[in-house]
Write an enzyme that holds these catalytic residues in place. Sequence first.
Site, short mmCIF file in Angstrom:
data_model
loop_
_atom_site.label_atom_id
_atom_site.label_comp_id
_atom_site.label_asym_id
_atom_site.label_seq_id
_atom_site.Cartn_x
_atom_site.Cartn_y
_atom_site.Cartn_z
N ARG A 1 -3.55 10.62 -1.96
CA ARG A 1 -3.22 9.20 -2.17
C ARG A 1 -1.91 9.10 -2.95
NH1 ARG A 1 -4.78 3.87 -2.41
NH2 ARG A 1 -4.37 2.80 -4.35
N LYS A 2 -0.91 8.47 -2.34
CA LYS A 2 0.36 8.29 -3.04
C LYS A 2 0.12 7.51 -4.33
CE LYS A 2 2.05 6.25 0.60
NZ LYS A 2 2.95 5.44 1.49
N CYS B 1 -8.68 12.17 -4.41
CA CYS B 1 -8.07 13.15 -3.52
C CYS B 1 -6.69 13.59 -4.02
CB CYS B 1 -7.92 12.54 -2.13
SG CYS B 1 -6.74 11.17 -2.12
N HIS C 1 -8.72 7.89 1.48
CA HIS C 1 -9.58 8.00 0.30
C HIS C 1 -9.39 6.87 -0.71
CE1 HIS C 1 -8.61 12.21 1.72
NE2 HIS C 1 -9.91 12.11 1.94
N CYS D 1 -3.82 8.70 4.13
CA CYS D 1 -4.87 9.00 3.15
C CYS D 1 -5.97 7.95 3.29
CB CYS D 1 -4.30 8.98 1.74
SG CYS D 1 -5.61 8.91 0.48
N THR E 1 1.08 7.10 4.71
CA THR E 1 0.50 5.81 4.33
C THR E 1 -0.87 5.95 3.68
OG1 THR E 1 -0.17 3.64 5.23
CG2 THR E 1 -0.36 5.50 6.72
N ASN E 2 -1.08 5.19 2.61
CA ASN E 2 -2.42 5.09 1.99
C ASN E 2 -3.23 4.07 2.78
OD1 ASN E 2 -1.60 6.76 -0.11
ND2 ASN E 2 -1.38 5.12 -1.61
N GLN E 3 -4.41 4.44 3.20
CA GLN E 3 -5.29 3.50 3.92
C GLN E 3 -6.69 3.50 3.30
OE1 GLN E 3 -4.27 1.28 6.14
NE2 GLN E 3 -2.17 2.03 6.00
N ASP F 1 6.93 4.93 4.58
CA ASP F 1 5.68 4.23 4.29
C ASP F 1 5.42 3.30 5.47
OD1 ASP F 1 3.54 3.01 2.84
OD2 ASP F 1 4.92 1.39 2.29
N ASP G 1 2.98 0.12 5.56
CA ASP G 1 2.85 -1.30 5.25
C ASP G 1 3.99 -1.78 4.36
OD1 ASP G 1 0.24 -1.77 6.62
OD2 ASP G 1 -0.41 -0.24 5.19
MG LIG Z 1 3.82 -0.12 1.42
ZN LIG Z 2 -6.36 11.02 0.14
#
Ligand SMILES: [Mg+2]
Ligand SMILES: [Zn+2]
Length: 197
Positions: free
Chosen positions: A116-117, A113, A100, A98, A59-61, A17, A19
């Site tokens: 997204r984790k 989507c 989304h 990601c 990573t989710n963004q 991951d 962040d």
């Molecule tokens: Mg994190």
């Molecule tokens: Zn996504």
Amino acid sequence: MKAKSTSPSPQAAAFLDRDGVICEFVEELSDISEFRFREGIASAIQKLNQAGYLVFVATNQPNIARGKMTWNALEQIHQVMVQQLSLQGARIDKVYFCPHRVGGVISQYAFDCDCRKPKPGLLEQAARDYSIDRAKSMMIGDTWRDIECAKRFGITGLAVKGGSGFPYAPHKEESRYQPSQLFSGPLEAVNWWLENQ
Ligand SMILES: [Mg+2]
Ligand SMILES: [Zn+2]
């Protein structure tokens, strides 16, 4: 565009991951000036490289979908991250993210989507790009999303303190995702993992 594995046989992979694992957790980090590496991360990645692991960032963004960060700003952050690690002898094979988020203001990214984790879409994409041996692979994260994502993909999830997630208060809903292994930082997690393989 698809990256090609240099090795035909399946390889162990480490998914990190971003962040709270690679960098210090900052609420809505959206500019490179806010980016600080976590202590020990370069040597953690270097050890994974030397042990023959593919090393990926997952990573989710959602701030892309929320219109709070541009695609260019995100690419710049990742470019600098990869370069600065490389200067310290630490290789990241690929960054998966990601962009989304349901309810976002940028309509092309504002949907439910598959990446997204805790959904495993980012890891599934890596498994299409590279030949990955899931039985020997792991993910390091600082929230329940990472641990659940690892589980859904079929790899071990290791948790680290110091980000936005662990440890959770017992009464929190997320506490049911309490990991079996919780480390003070990414280097401790990698040391333990490599010693126990
Ligand atoms: Mg994190
Ligand atoms: Zn996504």
